[in-house]
Design a protein around this motif. Structure first.
Motif, mmCIF file in Angstrom:
data_model
loop_
_atom_site.group_PDB
_atom_site.id
_atom_site.type_symbol
_atom_site.label_atom_id
_atom_site.label_comp_id
_atom_site.label_asym_id
_atom_site.label_seq_id
_atom_site.Cartn_x
_atom_site.Cartn_y
_atom_site.Cartn_z
ATOM 1 N N ALA A 17 -5.646 6.350 4.984
ATOM 2 C CA ALA A 17 -4.741 5.319 5.670
ATOM 3 C C ALA A 17 -4.899 4.726 6.903
ATOM 4 O O ALA A 17 -4.939 3.219 6.848
ATOM 5 C CB ALA A 17 -3.110 5.597 5.516
ATOM 6 N N ASP A 28 -3.672 1.499 -3.965
ATOM 7 C CA ASP A 28 -3.092 2.732 -3.579
ATOM 8 C C ASP A 28 -4.055 3.274 -2.611
ATOM 9 O O ASP A 28 -5.298 3.409 -2.530
ATOM 10 C CB ASP A 28 -3.462 3.595 -4.771
ATOM 11 N N VAL A 29 -3.372 3.897 -1.328
ATOM 12 C CA VAL A 29 -4.096 4.293 -0.286
ATOM 13 C C VAL A 29 -3.401 5.527 0.225
ATOM 14 O O VAL A 29 -2.485 5.922 0.537
ATOM 15 C CB VAL A 29 -3.858 3.343 0.854
ATOM 16 N N PRO A 30 -4.608 6.836 -0.290
ATOM 17 C CA PRO A 30 -4.106 8.152 0.001
ATOM 18 C C PRO A 30 -3.914 8.378 1.644
ATOM 19 O O PRO A 30 -4.588 7.575 2.080
ATOM 20 C CB PRO A 30 -5.134 9.071 -0.603
ATOM 21 N N HIS A 52 1.147 5.654 -1.797
ATOM 22 C CA HIS A 52 0.390 6.572 -2.732
ATOM 23 C C HIS A 52 1.534 7.331 -3.158
ATOM 24 O O HIS A 52 1.864 8.666 -2.495
ATOM 25 C CB HIS A 52 -0.421 7.357 -1.869
ATOM 26 N N PRO A 53 2.004 7.513 -4.512
ATOM 27 C CA PRO A 53 1.545 6.355 -5.450
ATOM 28 C C PRO A 53 2.203 5.119 -5.188
ATOM 29 O O PRO A 53 3.098 5.289 -4.097
ATOM 30 C CB PRO A 53 2.103 6.927 -6.945
ATOM 31 N N THR A 60 0.923 -1.279 -0.039
ATOM 32 C CA THR A 60 0.203 0.099 -0.060
ATOM 33 C C THR A 60 0.845 1.332 -0.078
ATOM 34 O O THR A 60 1.964 1.362 0.545
ATOM 35 C CB THR A 60 -0.854 0.047 1.219
ATOM 36 N N ASN A 100 2.912 6.525 3.866
ATOM 37 C CA ASN A 100 1.955 6.236 5.167
ATOM 38 C C ASN A 100 2.760 5.408 6.240
ATOM 39 O O ASN A 100 1.921 5.010 6.961
ATOM 40 C CB ASN A 100 1.033 5.219 4.456
#
Ligand code: SKM
Length: 276
Positions: free
Chosen positions: A43, A37-39, A9-10, A7, A64
């Motif tokens: 998160a 993809d976790v902004p 971002h990007p 995971t 993250n």
């Protein structure tokens, strides 16, 4: 079927699915390893609800890692002291556990590529005081380096890390970077300088002993200007790809139950993908 993922971002640039996919196939495990993809603003919720995403755990990459530290119910010493989590898994009791395997990856890479690299450990020079440097400082402290000189363009950032990790770290200003190579046994670049698309790392290696080992955590390109220059003058060099491969080992073991091996075949597979 057990599922894990990387995971970030990007995240689409990540080679983690290739690495874990290779091991799943090699060991005949019916598992899956994907990419999500976790902004950052999603998160914390994401990490706290891994089972709802059918995940038994995940790798966490930029930006993250600090949020993953916050999300975990239990973290190990490495993660707590480094201040970042890159590997999460749900334990037998349903708790979310977090670890930082970047330090282990850094050490595993050097142990495999340059056996005996830490025989002489009077002085290490670390360039850069960003997030990546934290794992490297922790790792070098683990191996009992007598002196670790931390050099950064913004001295205050180096001083903050020196304060956090304590002895045997000493800071020095960017202008002294070439002089500080005197008596150095290990030189580590943790800055992005020298990476594809970035400015080169401007460093005069004249004072670096020929016995020093030089490593760069950047792996695009594999042979950074720093590594090429060090190699040309006879220093042993270790590229950064191995760190990515070795940091993946503990996660795979937690999620899929087998301690995987970093083989030359795996390295070739990633290199082939990077050429495309
Ligand atoms: O710490 C690692 C992370 O576990 C995975 C990764 C990647 O897939 O590019 C890079 C590093 O941040």
């Amino acid at each position: 079927m057990r599922k894990a993922a990387v995971t970030g971002h990007p995240v689409k640039h990540s080679r983690s699915p290739l690495i874990h996919g290779y091991w799943l196939k090699t060991y005949g495990i019916e598992g899956k390893y994907g990419l999500v993809d976790v902004p950052p603003h999603e998160a914390l919720t994401f990490f706290k609800s891994l089972p709802e995403h059918q995940l038994v755990g995940c790798n966490v990459t930029i930006p993250n890692k600090e949020i993953a530290l916050e999300a975990a119910d239990i973290v190990d010493d490495a993660a707590r002291e480094i201040g970042a989590v890159n590997t999460l898994w749900i334990d037998e009791t349903g708790k979310l556990q977090g670890s930082n395997t970047d330090a282990v990856g850094f050490l595993g890479n050097l142990d495999q590529a340059a056996p005996g690299w830490d025989t002489r450990k009077a002085k290490a020079v670390v360039l850069g005081a960003g997030g990546a440097a934290r794992a490297i400082l922790w790792a070098l402290k683990q191996r009992n380096y007598q002196e670790i000189v931390l050099i950064n363009r913004t001295l205050e950032k180096a001083e903050a890390l020196q304060h956090h990790f304590g002895k045997p770290i000493r800071t020095s200003v960017w202008e002294t970077r070439s002089e500080e190579l005197e008596n150095c046994d290990l030189l580590v670049n943790t800055t992005a300088l020298g990476m594809t698309g970035q400015r080169p790392l401007d460093l005069d290696l004249d004072r670096l002993p020929s016995t020093a080992v030089v490593t760069d955590i950047v792996y695009t390109p594999l042979m950074t200007d720093l590594l090429a220059a060090a190699k040309a003058r006879g220093n042993q060099v270790v590229d950064g790809l191995g760190m990515l491969l070795h940091q993946a080992v503990p996660g795979f073991e937690k999620w899929f139950g087998i301690h995987p091996v970093v083989t030359p075949e795996l390295r070739s597979l990633i290199l082939k993908d990077m050429d495309q």
